[in-house]
Scaffold this active site. Sequence first.
Site, mmCIF file in Angstrom:
data_model
loop_
_atom_site.group_PDB
_atom_site.id
_atom_site.type_symbol
_atom_site.label_atom_id
_atom_site.label_comp_id
_atom_site.label_asym_id
_atom_site.label_seq_id
_atom_site.Cartn_x
_atom_site.Cartn_y
_atom_site.Cartn_z
ATOM 1 N N SER A 170 0.849 -1.187 0.000
ATOM 2 C CA SER A 170 0.000 0.000 0.000
ATOM 3 C C SER A 170 0.886 1.238 0.000
ATOM 4 O O SER A 170 2.103 1.145 0.125
ATOM 5 C CB SER A 170 -0.909 0.003 1.231
ATOM 6 O OG SER A 170 -0.130 0.301 2.373
ATOM 7 N N LYS A 171 0.239 2.377 -0.123
ATOM 8 C CA LYS A 171 0.950 3.653 -0.254
ATOM 9 C C LYS A 171 2.013 3.858 0.828
ATOM 10 O O LYS A 171 3.070 4.418 0.574
ATOM 11 C CB LYS A 171 -0.063 4.813 -0.176
ATOM 12 C CG LYS A 171 -0.486 5.361 -1.541
ATOM 13 C CD LYS A 171 0.035 6.767 -1.684
ATOM 14 C CE LYS A 171 0.013 7.412 -3.027
ATOM 15 N NZ LYS A 171 0.553 6.869 -4.139
ATOM 16 N N ARG A 172 1.702 3.379 2.038
ATOM 17 C CA ARG A 172 2.653 3.665 3.109
ATOM 18 C C ARG A 172 3.982 2.924 2.935
ATOM 19 O O ARG A 172 4.966 3.235 3.589
ATOM 20 C CB ARG A 172 2.027 3.392 4.487
ATOM 21 C CG ARG A 172 1.956 1.954 4.877
ATOM 22 C CD ARG A 172 1.001 1.728 6.020
ATOM 23 N NE ARG A 172 0.365 0.449 5.850
ATOM 24 C CZ ARG A 172 0.888 -0.699 6.271
ATOM 25 N NH1 ARG A 172 2.037 -0.703 6.912
ATOM 26 N NH2 ARG A 172 0.265 -1.833 6.062
ATOM 27 N N HIS A 173 4.031 1.933 2.033
ATOM 28 C CA HIS A 173 5.295 1.246 1.771
ATOM 29 C C HIS A 173 6.144 1.974 0.742
ATOM 30 O O HIS A 173 7.244 1.552 0.434
ATOM 31 C CB HIS A 173 5.039 -0.172 1.252
ATOM 32 C CG HIS A 173 4.345 -1.053 2.239
ATOM 33 N ND1 HIS A 173 3.063 -1.508 2.044
ATOM 34 C CD2 HIS A 173 4.753 -1.540 3.425
ATOM 35 C CE1 HIS A 173 2.721 -2.259 3.083
ATOM 36 N NE2 HIS A 173 3.713 -2.281 3.931
ATOM 37 N N GLY A 174 5.595 3.052 0.170
ATOM 38 C CA GLY A 174 6.332 3.752 -0.879
ATOM 39 C C GLY A 174 5.420 3.936 -2.069
ATOM 40 O O GLY A 174 4.253 3.550 -2.034
#
Length: 493
Positions: free
Chosen positions: A261-265
């Site tokens: 998801s977005k929080r991984h990059g």
Amino acid sequence: MTVITRFAPSPTGMLHIGGARTALFNALLARRHGGKFLLRIEDTDKARSTPEATAAILDAMDWLGLHPDEPPVYQSARIDRHIACANAMVESGRAFRCYATNADLQARRDAGEAKRAAAKQDGLSNEQRLALQSEAEALLAPYRSEWRDGAPPPAPGAPYTVRLRAPDNTPILLEDKVQGKITLQAHEIDDLILLRTDGTPTYMLAVVVDDHDMGITMVLRGDDHLRNTFRQIPIYQAMDWALPEFAHIPLIHGSDGSKLSKRHGALSTLAYRDMGYLPEGLAAYLLRLGWSHGDQEIFTLDEAAELFGVDGINKAPARLDLDKLNDINGHFIRAADDDRLLGLVLPFIAQRTPIDDPILVNRLRRALPSLKDRGNTLPELATAAQFLWDANADNLTKNARKALKGEKLDLLGKLRAPLDAADDWTIEAMQDLLDSFCAEHALTIGQVGPPLRAAVSGGLPAPDLAPVLAWLGRDEVLSRIDIHLPGSSPAER
Ligand code: GLU
């Protein structure tokens, strides 16, 4: 048999890095076997598909160097063919018109839930409980239409869907090239809808018809489609078409093992371009994310095209690891052609400072081959090169300020004269100049270096002094020194 692969994105947004990896694997597989790599834009969902998304996908594939061997096939242009195939299945009795309405189907599900709840109440005998449970299961099981045996329409002109007569008894076997043999019991599969009540084909039908018509020999896609494959196989069978091979690759996970998801990059392929990765760096990284060949870490696409095979695809999900991406990208930055790299890094510099002065560009052109190993991404290279146009004089670092005080500043003053007198501004000449200055004054470079470095770089990161002096050139070096020498503005001397 010629190997024909395809990438079949739905143009509803950017090209996800997972999609880019699927495209890459398909392209490599085709190249490896001297086959063809095709692109199909699955744009039948009119509400969600946009031309901008199609353009973004094409742009990202182009950037990564994934060029399909034929112009893209647009699924929406093939609707008539999808409908014709559904009708052919009705003709052959493998599909049928189903008049059940959504309300009917909902009523069936509600009745199933009600039976399930009833089976849980107190005071039932075991037989009663079991009977209710099996009635609930039958109602909630994958839908087998009451119309499949040719019941007449409830009213003339009543709306209908076209459904596939799902296989009843034979288990559906998939020999997946990555996941191995998987069987699904036929009763787990619906009489799936091929044409909706408005006559439009479903995704499941369109994919099969298109893959068949495009001559696809290997369907290689994310394992989020694994279940769909069991619904697609009966469509091939109903059309009497040979199955392609299937390979379902595990999805990419985040660094913590959870769904990406977005929080991984960043998720968008082009975001990596905008962050200053080289296309061959990202491609090489995506390749290793889920595929391996011995313990080799870095491949060019040409090398990979010699070696790629589904047997090297890992069964376990790969985890996104940005440090590794940086390392691989750094390798490709160092391997990149200098002129190309110059063109790539300039926009990143321009984001921080105007660099349209040809003097600055030339300075960068001379320095870049040596600066290449001072950054893993283009913005890191821009930072490593910043001293070339920025003397940082207004913003000296603490160490630079210290190096420009007292005796150290006097040394800088002494060094100015031989620099002023030097005609030859090559790296070697600058090295000789520094060496002879040290010898003449019984000094070491450890004494002379810091004030000179502080003046010419302002404390910004910079490599060895001799090349730094040579790249900056006489006028720039003297003017940077003069900023710090008391009363030494050229007019006063
Ligand atoms: N259009 C589908 C998607 O973007 C892929 C279909 C397929 O590869 O079969 O997820």
